[in-house]
Motif scaffolding. Structure first.
Motif, mmCIF file in Angstrom:
data_model
loop_
_atom_site.group_PDB
_atom_site.id
_atom_site.type_symbol
_atom_site.label_atom_id
_atom_site.label_comp_id
_atom_site.label_asym_id
_atom_site.label_seq_id
_atom_site.Cartn_x
_atom_site.Cartn_y
_atom_site.Cartn_z
ATOM 1 N N GLY A 47 71.471 -36.748 -2.578
ATOM 2 C CA GLY A 47 71.543 -35.623 -1.668
ATOM 3 C C GLY A 47 71.640 -34.346 -2.480
ATOM 4 N N LYS A 49 73.234 -31.262 -1.406
ATOM 5 C CA LYS A 49 74.238 -30.270 -0.983
ATOM 6 C C LYS A 49 74.985 -29.772 -2.215
ATOM 7 N N THR A 63 68.668 -28.134 3.215
ATOM 8 C CA THR A 63 69.271 -27.977 4.539
ATOM 9 C C THR A 63 70.795 -28.090 4.434
ATOM 10 N N ASP A 65 72.656 -30.193 5.655
ATOM 11 C CA ASP A 65 73.035 -31.594 5.474
ATOM 12 C C ASP A 65 72.778 -32.093 4.057
ATOM 13 N N GLY A 66 72.153 -31.268 3.202
ATOM 14 C CA GLY A 66 71.875 -31.679 1.834
ATOM 15 C C GLY A 66 70.513 -32.316 1.651
ATOM 16 N N LEU A 67 69.604 -32.058 2.559
ATOM 17 C CA LEU A 67 68.251 -32.603 2.480
ATOM 18 C C LEU A 67 67.337 -31.594 1.793
ATOM 19 N N CYS A 271 60.351 -34.455 3.102
ATOM 20 C CA CYS A 271 61.711 -34.351 2.596
ATOM 21 C C CYS A 271 61.955 -35.276 1.416
ATOM 22 N N LEU A 273 65.262 -37.091 -0.166
ATOM 23 C CA LEU A 273 66.653 -37.390 0.179
ATOM 24 C C LEU A 273 67.520 -37.566 -1.063
ATOM 25 N N SER A 290 74.928 -42.618 0.537
ATOM 26 C CA SER A 290 75.336 -41.209 0.554
ATOM 27 C C SER A 290 74.175 -40.252 0.794
ATOM 28 N N LEU A 291 72.967 -40.770 1.041
ATOM 29 C CA LEU A 291 71.816 -39.892 1.253
ATOM 30 C C LEU A 291 71.910 -39.198 2.605
ATOM 31 N N PRO A 292 71.410 -37.972 2.720
ATOM 32 C CA PRO A 292 71.526 -37.206 3.971
ATOM 33 C C PRO A 292 70.601 -37.737 5.061
ATOM 34 N N PRO A 293 70.887 -37.409 6.342
ATOM 35 C CA PRO A 293 70.035 -37.860 7.452
ATOM 36 C C PRO A 293 68.745 -37.048 7.527
#
Length: 682
Positions: A47, A49, A63, A65-67, A271, A273, A290-293
């Protein structure tokens, strides 16, 4: 004096202190440089973030969310994301590329599944600034002006969701390796190789589902591998795309690593991730949990109504244009793929291929798919699109409609043959003036390529003897062990094909005749290849199992001697293979007729047996020839060669065993090339 001494001492101490401070600063700076470079060689993002050492441009951003989103809900756009510090790819003076690996998880979430969003690419670039690159089909990497130039020093692995004919894309869902150009040097449909059976399992790049990618380059052997799999699956054992690539002239000493993506008429969230990278070592694994949605592409109802107001007129206009174009193309395509069909062929529908299937399998019967040209037509290699089965497709000239129904019936019957030493006949197709036969493809092609062609690796004696016994077994099945009697009528080395394990398989049943056991074969016009035709055929025109045995005898001599049955360019006493071998046998020098390429690596007893059996099978008298069952027993050592029949051949005064007389009709054709020595047939 004392004061002067103290002053000098103080100066020396200060100088030493400053020197130590300087050394300490240099050490700290060197350590900082080392740590910085180490970070450049190895990094990992589960991710993005709060991620550092990343630079973005255009649509690319992280993003909340860390994407890492390379593109968003913007059409006709592009985006880039690079690790902000260049990576060193060359450490030696020789300029060799060091090994490197990267692992990342990506997803393409499209606005519309039916519209392509072009795609994304992992890229190595000498610069982070790709502002002059175009979006859409150029994936934000290059533009029309510099596409294909060696000075680009761009190396990329593309994940393309658009079919672009100008870049010669194979489909709208593929993985490609690009070197300084968007025209991929290597490409393959997107998917992964199953560890169970090695088969390719398709993956849709624009499915909206996350996927893992491993990209590995071995700097020593220059092996480049791209492996793809769904997120939930471990790395497959077999790479999706492999190639040997020398990157030394493409990649510079220092390069930036990152991603590029573009959108076209429809947008997509493209994206990343998570991402790991490493040079010279094992790549760090990603923490999948732990990867973002991923983002959602659903939009409010008012936006949908706005979209409809834009897309509906455009869609209607496109439909009108397509309808006009389709009306003009229907007649052209109908003529292009027209076939000859009659009511009686309904009985054979399961064994009939459409011409369109075969046309697509060979990409329009292109020349590069041509396997060979014979007296009856051309043979092409193809891949059936629905089953991915490799086939050999033979186009046979067919001018007369007389007997077509019986012929097709025989072809369909031959499709039921099942024997390990026969090439499976899968079906047929009929067009005006042309019949097309479809066989299973044999990867090692025909036996004559190994026996007669320069540059081909020769076969050992054990391989030749194994092939001989296999073809004999296949002919025995045709003559005696199947539900009907099958006369092949064209047994020769060029019709013996080799499968992946170098097993001999008798193929090309285009001239075959069938009749019931105990029945009498009908007379027919003379058909076959000169040099293999039994002498009695010129008088009776009635094919029998014995005429197949004659051709098999010539085939035995071909394999043992490495010579064609007729070679007009040789001296008169050497032109006809049978006469030459017979003359040597009468002189006691039959072993001197063996193929010189065998050297001394052969079994003398087996070789002598094959030469004598070849003479016996090609005996001028049909009644003197053994059956294929006897031939098989002789080859396996179950029964001996019949000496009394061999002694007849050794009697020079017996006119009825004189090859020169019985094959006189053959010699009239010796001025022609051996490839064209074929009588016209059905």
């Amino acid at each position: 004096m004392e004061e002067e001494y103290n002053l000098q001492t103080i100066v020396k101490q200060k100088t030493m202190t400053n020197f130590c401070k300087m050394l300490l600063n240099i050490s700290i700076w060197a350590l900082h440089v080392k740590l910085t470079f180490s970070a450049n060689e190895d990094f990992s993002y589960n991710g993005f973030k709060g991620a550092t050492n990343l630079s973005f441009d255009s649509l690319a951003a992280v993003t909340p969310d860390g994407l890492l989103s390379l593109t968003n809900n913007t059409t006709h756009g592009k985006g880039h994301a690079f690790f902000s510090v260049p990576i060193q790819f060359k450490k030696s003076l020789a300029g060799n590329i060091i090994s490197f690996s990267t692992l990342f998880v990506f997803a393409i979430v499209p606005e519309y599944r039916t519209f392509s969003s072009d795609g994304l690419a992992f890229v190595l670039s000498p610069s982070k600034d790709l502002s002059n690159a175009w979006g859409e089909s150029y994936l934000g990497l290059l533009n029309k002006t510099n596409d294909g130039k060696p000075s680009n020093h761009i190396f990329a692995v593309e994940f393309d969701t658009a079919l672009n004919p100008s870049h010669e894309d194979i489909n709208d869902n593929h993985v490609g390796i690009d070197i300084n150009s968007l025209l991929s040097n290597y490409s393959t449909p997107a998917g992964f190789r199953s560890d169970d059976d090695g088969q390719l399992k398709n993956l849709s790049l624009k499915s909206g589902e996350p996927m893992q990618v491993w990209i590995d380059y071995n700097g020593q052997n220059m092996q480049f591998n791209v492996t793809l799999s769904p997120l939930w699956m471990p790395k497959p054992k077999t790479a999706l795309l492999s190639a040997t690539i020398n990157l030394s002239s493409i990649i510079l000493d220092y390069m930036y690593v990152g991603f590029s993506a573009s959108t076209g008429m429809a947008y997509a969230y493209q994206c990343i991730l998570g991402w790991s990278f490493k040079t010279d070592g094992k790549i760090p694994e990603l923490n999948i949990s732990s990867l973002p949605p991923l983002p959602r592409t659903t939009t409010p109802s008012k936006d949908k109504s706005k979209d409809i107001s834009i897309w509906l007129p455009l869609s209607l206009s496109v439909l009108v244009l397509m309808a006009v174009a389709a009306a003009r193309m229907i007649m052209v395509r109908k003529k292009k793929f027209s076939e000859l069909r009659e009511d009686w062929e309904l009985d054979f529908a399961l064994h009939r291929f459409s011409y369109k299937q075969l046309y697509k399998a060979t990409r329009g019967f292109k020349h590069e798919y041509l396997l060979g040209v014979g007296g009856f037509g051309r043979v092409y290699r193809g891949v059936l699109q629905d089953t991915k089965v490799e086939v050999a497709i033979k186009r046979v000239c067919h001018e007369s409609r007389q007997g077509v129904r019986e012929f097709v019936a025989e072809i369909v019957s031959l499709g039921q043959l099942q024997h390990r030493n026969l090439v499976p006949l899968l079906g047929y197709c009929r067009r005006e003036g042309e019949l097309i036969l479809v066989y299973e493809y044999m990867p090692n092609k025909s036996l004559d390529k190994f026996l007669f062609s320069d540059g081909e690796s020769t076969l050992s004696w054990s391989q030749r003897f194994w092939i001989i016994k296999g073809v004999a077994s296949g002919l025995l099945y045709l003559h005696e062990d199947w539900e009907r009697v099958v006369i092949h009528r064209d047994v020769k080395a060029s019709n013996v094909l080799l499968d992946g394990d170098m097993n001999g398989r008798l193929g090309d049943f285009g001239l075959a005749r069938l009749y019931d056991h105990g029945g009498v074969p009908q007379t027919t016009h003379l058909a076959g290849t000169v040099g293999y035709l039994a002498p009695e055929l010129s008088r009776t025109c009635r094919v029998t199992t014995s005429s197949d045995v004659f051709a098999f005898g010539v085939f035995l001599l071909e394999v043992a001697c490495g010579r064609r049955p007729i070679e007009p360019e040789k001296a008169e006493d050497l032109q006809v293979l049978i006469d030459w071998v017979l003359a040597n046998w009468r002189k006691g020098t039959i072993m001197e007729t063996r193929d010189e390429r065998l050297g001394e690596e052969y079994v003398a007893e087996e070789l002598e047996l094959v030469l004598k059996l070849g003479l016996l099978c090609s005996h001028p008298l049909p009644t003197a020839r053994p059956s294929m069952r006897q031939v098989t027993q002789i080859l396996h050592g179950s029964i001996p060669l019949p000496d009394f029949l061999l002694n007849q051949l050794n009697t020079k005064d017996s006119a009825f065993v004189k090859y020169e007389g019985s094959n006189a009709y053959v010699m009239s054709f010796t001025s022609m090339s051996s490839d064209s020595l074929v009588f016209s047939g059905r």
